[in-house]
Design an enzyme around this catalytic site. Sequence first.
Site, PDB file in Angstrom:
ATOM      1  N   ASP A   1      62.245  -1.778  17.062  1.00 41.25           N
ATOM      2  CA  ASP A   1      60.804  -1.629  16.965  1.00 41.25           C
ATOM      3  C   ASP A   1      60.055  -2.999  17.100  1.00 41.25           C
ATOM      4  O   ASP A   1      60.456  -3.877  16.567  1.00 41.25           O
ATOM      5  CB  ASP A   1      60.602  -0.750  15.570  1.00 41.25           C
ATOM      6  CG  ASP A   1      59.305  -0.237  15.312  1.00 41.25           C
ATOM      7  OD1 ASP A   1      58.496   0.070  16.152  1.00 41.25           O
ATOM      8  OD2 ASP A   1      58.953   0.029  14.348  1.00 41.25           O
TER       9      ASP A   1
ATOM     10  N   ASN B   1      57.796   9.655  21.674  1.00 39.48           N
ATOM     11  CA  ASN B   1      57.195   8.870  22.589  1.00 39.48           C
ATOM     12  C   ASN B   1      56.710   9.367  23.671  1.00 39.48           C
ATOM     13  O   ASN B   1      56.025   8.581  24.403  1.00 39.48           O
ATOM     14  CB  ASN B   1      58.288   7.645  22.723  1.00 39.48           C
ATOM     15  CG  ASN B   1      58.696   6.817  21.693  1.00 39.48           C
ATOM     16  OD1 ASN B   1      59.685   6.139  21.803  1.00 39.48           O
ATOM     17  ND2 ASN B   1      57.745   6.408  20.681  1.00 39.48           N
TER      18      ASN B   1
ATOM     19  N   ARG C   1      66.963  -1.624  11.415  1.00 36.26           N
ATOM     20  CA  ARG C   1      65.616  -1.366  12.063  1.00 36.26           C
ATOM     21  C   ARG C   1      64.804  -2.915  12.019  1.00 36.26           C
ATOM     22  O   ARG C   1      65.031  -3.475  11.102  1.00 36.26           O
ATOM     23  CB  ARG C   1      65.063  -0.385  11.292  1.00 36.26           C
ATOM     24  CG  ARG C   1      63.593  -0.202  11.848  1.00 36.26           C
ATOM     25  CD  ARG C   1      62.711   0.840  11.369  1.00 36.26           C
ATOM     26  NE  ARG C   1      61.535   1.062  12.151  1.00 36.26           N
ATOM     27  CZ  ARG C   1      60.829   2.274  12.309  1.00 36.26           C
ATOM     28  NH1 ARG C   1      61.352   3.538  11.876  1.00 36.26           N
ATOM     29  NH2 ARG C   1      60.008   2.348  13.218  1.00 36.26           N
TER      30      ARG C   1
ATOM     31  N   ARG D   1      61.237   3.006   7.882  1.00 33.21           N
ATOM     32  CA  ARG D   1      61.335   4.445   8.456  1.00 33.21           C
ATOM     33  C   ARG D   1      62.505   4.772   9.262  1.00 33.21           C
ATOM     34  O   ARG D   1      63.237   3.919   9.745  1.00 33.21           O
ATOM     35  CB  ARG D   1      60.264   4.694   9.145  1.00 33.21           C
ATOM     36  CG  ARG D   1      58.948   4.963   8.286  1.00 33.21           C
ATOM     37  CD  ARG D   1      57.894   5.614   9.530  1.00 33.21           C
ATOM     38  NE  ARG D   1      57.486   4.850  10.511  1.00 33.21           N
ATOM     39  CZ  ARG D   1      56.423   3.640  10.335  1.00 33.21           C
ATOM     40  NH1 ARG D   1      55.800   3.723   9.293  1.00 33.21           N
ATOM     41  NH2 ARG D   1      56.122   3.071  11.237  1.00 33.21           N
TER      42      ARG D   1
END
Length: 249
Positions: free
Chosen positions: A21, A69, A189, A195
Amino acid sequence: MEMKDQIDKKKLPVHVAVIMDGNGRWAKEKGQHRIFGHQQGVKSVREITEAAAELGIRYLTLFAFSTENWNRPKEEISALMSLLVTTLKSETKTLMNNNIRLEALGNLDLLPVQVRDGLNETINKTSGNTGMILVLALSYSARWEITNAARKIAMDVRSGKLNPKDIDEQVFSQYLLTHHIPDPDILIRTSGEYRISNFLLWQIAYAELYFVHKYWPDVRKSDFYRAIIDYQQRERRFGKISEQIQLNL
Ligand code: FPP
């Protein structure tokens, strides 16, 4: 001692999953277009794949494109798809040299035909490799996967192939796309967001979570090593108490 040498090879996670991310924000901070961030992100894909393979990790799953996405601006989607095709083409040799097998996970029917063809080509070429398995989650969302599993179970019950009484966690897992892959031991992440974003919801029930406070294009091997070292210092209890784990009960 180098960071890599601090890793205990006997206590490696079997499956590492990564939510990559921050490509867009990385680019924006540099006054560049988001797509530049994705292009630079490919370098980090290479670094982390290499780091994982060198360590002897068995499965590495990368969240490359979510079902959600597809709602991004058309130009970004098409740039990401082209990037995928070119990266698959250019990296197949690296996968072969490193004995890495490629797999894909997701609603692949939604992918443009060139992407699907490119993907299948690399999957087929690398299918005989016996080293690390690199799983690309593409057009993937966990709720979609779980809903699909429920539908398939319902159909098997209706056709008499499955007795509702026999449905347990193990049987349910067999209906997921990951039926042949062990659950992730650690989920990493990047970008500082806390998240899960609809990623492997069923499979991460007992995964250790690790957050990197860097945007994906800045992620290097050392960040991966740091995550593994942190993972090895944790005690995984799976609902038991510490003493049971220490005595192997
Ligand atoms: C997240 O950043 C990244 C993606 C949605 C795409 C990941 C794709 C790559 C790294 C390139 C190609 C990948 C492979 C496997 C060859 P973001 O766009 O969500 O960033 P933001 O949160 O800052 O907007």
